[in-house]
Design a protein around this motif. Structure first.
Motif, PDB file in Angstrom:
ATOM      1  N   LYS A  72       0.831  -1.203   0.000  1.00 19.41           N
ATOM      2  CA  LYS A  72       0.000   0.000   0.000  1.00 19.41           C
ATOM      3  C   LYS A  72       0.864   1.251   0.000  1.00 19.41           C
ATOM      4  O   LYS A  72       0.570   2.231  -0.684  1.00 19.41           O
ATOM      5  N   HIS A  75       2.296   1.824  -3.415  1.00 18.36           N
ATOM      6  CA  HIS A  75       1.280   2.326  -4.344  1.00 18.36           C
ATOM      7  C   HIS A  75       0.995   3.802  -4.070  1.00 18.36           C
ATOM      8  O   HIS A  75       0.882   4.601  -4.999  1.00 18.36           O
ATOM      9  N   PHE A  76       0.942   4.154  -2.792  1.00 20.18           N
ATOM     10  CA  PHE A  76       0.675   5.544  -2.426  1.00 20.18           C
ATOM     11  C   PHE A  76       1.801   6.445  -2.925  1.00 20.18           C
ATOM     12  O   PHE A  76       1.553   7.479  -3.543  1.00 20.18           O
ATOM     13  N   GLN A  77       3.047   6.032  -2.671  1.00 19.44           N
ATOM     14  CA  GLN A  77       4.198   6.842  -3.103  1.00 19.44           C
ATOM     15  C   GLN A  77       4.182   7.028  -4.615  1.00 19.44           C
ATOM     16  O   GLN A  77       4.545   8.082  -5.119  1.00 19.44           O
ATOM     17  N   LYS A  78       3.758   5.978  -5.301  1.00 18.37           N
ATOM     18  CA  LYS A  78       3.792   6.006  -6.762  1.00 18.37           C
ATOM     19  C   LYS A  78       2.703   6.897  -7.341  1.00 18.37           C
ATOM     20  O   LYS A  78       2.895   7.555  -8.359  1.00 18.37           O
ATOM     21  N   THR A  79       1.546   6.930  -6.676  1.00 14.89           N
ATOM     22  CA  THR A  79       0.396   7.604  -7.287  1.00 14.89           C
ATOM     23  C   THR A  79       0.019   8.929  -6.651  1.00 14.89           C
ATOM     24  O   THR A  79      -0.764   9.675  -7.217  1.00 14.89           O
ATOM     25  N   TYR A  80       0.561   9.237  -5.430  1.00 12.75           N
ATOM     26  CA  TYR A  80       0.103  10.438  -4.723  1.00 12.75           C
ATOM     27  C   TYR A  80       0.618  11.697  -5.403  1.00 12.75           C
ATOM     28  O   TYR A  80       1.810  11.842  -5.653  1.00 12.75           O
ATOM     29  N   ASP A  81      -0.304  12.609  -5.692  1.00 10.83           N
ATOM     30  CA  ASP A  81       0.043  13.883  -6.313  1.00 10.83           C
ATOM     31  C   ASP A  81      -0.312  14.988  -5.315  1.00 10.83           C
ATOM     32  O   ASP A  81      -1.477  15.306  -5.125  1.00 10.83           O
TER      33      ASP A  81
END
Ligand SMILES: [Zn+2]
Length: 178
Positions: A72, A75-81
């Motif tokens: 998780k 995924h957060f690091q990859k998608t958080y804007d």
């Protein structure tokens, strides 16, 4: 080669090799995928299946918690804007404000804040909250006039005149004179 479906009992014709292999290993043969699926059912009710899945999920989560969290996080690091998130929050702020104005929320928040402030007293939090309640109760029973009298906020001009005649008073209200 002939065989009977293990689910519906219909006679079928299959490759001799397949049928012999199944018989040698004591396996069941079915007409098709549909019969195979139905034949493998365990006859559990939907509630039963849901309950089993729920328990399985709890066990799975407990066992793989670290892996799940890492996944998780990644995924957060990859998608958080950050910018988009701030923008989104800003767009919805008026809704949030409305949400906070609801009487149910206010009641809930009052209780939450009370507990939060009390939590700094650790194991005495309950005692602290009881003291606050007691204090509020006592204050609620007194009238404003009584409170003002106790705090020396009444009859000021009379008192000042008396004090002017007698010199500085030493009565019980003297410290609170405004
Ligand atoms: Zn069948």
């Amino acid at each position: 080669m002939k065989y009977r479906c293990a689910h519906c009992g219909k006679a079928n014709n299959g490759w001799a090799g397949h049928v012999n292999r199944a018989r040698a290993r004591g396996l069941k043969l079915y007409c098709d995928r549909k019969c195979s699926g139905l034949g493998r059912r365990l006859g559990k009710t939907k509630t039963q299946l849901k309950e089993e899945k729920r328990l399985y999920d709890i066990a799975y989560r407990a066992k793989n918690l670290e892996a799940i969290k890492a996944k998780k996080r990644a995924h957060f690091q990859k998608t958080y804007d950050r910018k988009a998130a701030a923008q989104y929050r800003k767009q919805r702020m008026h809704l949030h404000v409305e949400y906070c104005r609801r009487p149910e929320y206010k009641a809930w928040k009052r209780e939450y804040d009370r507990r939060y402030r009390a939590s700094e007293f650790g194991e005495f939090a309950e005692a602290y909250m009881l003291t606050l309640d007691l204090n509020r109760e006592i204050k609620g029973r007194k009238t404003n006039a009584e409170i003002k009298y106790e705090n020396g906020c009444t009859n000021k001009s009379q008192r000042r005149e008396r004090e002017a005649r007698q010199g500085p008073s030493r009565n019980r209200h003297s410290t609170a004179n405004g």
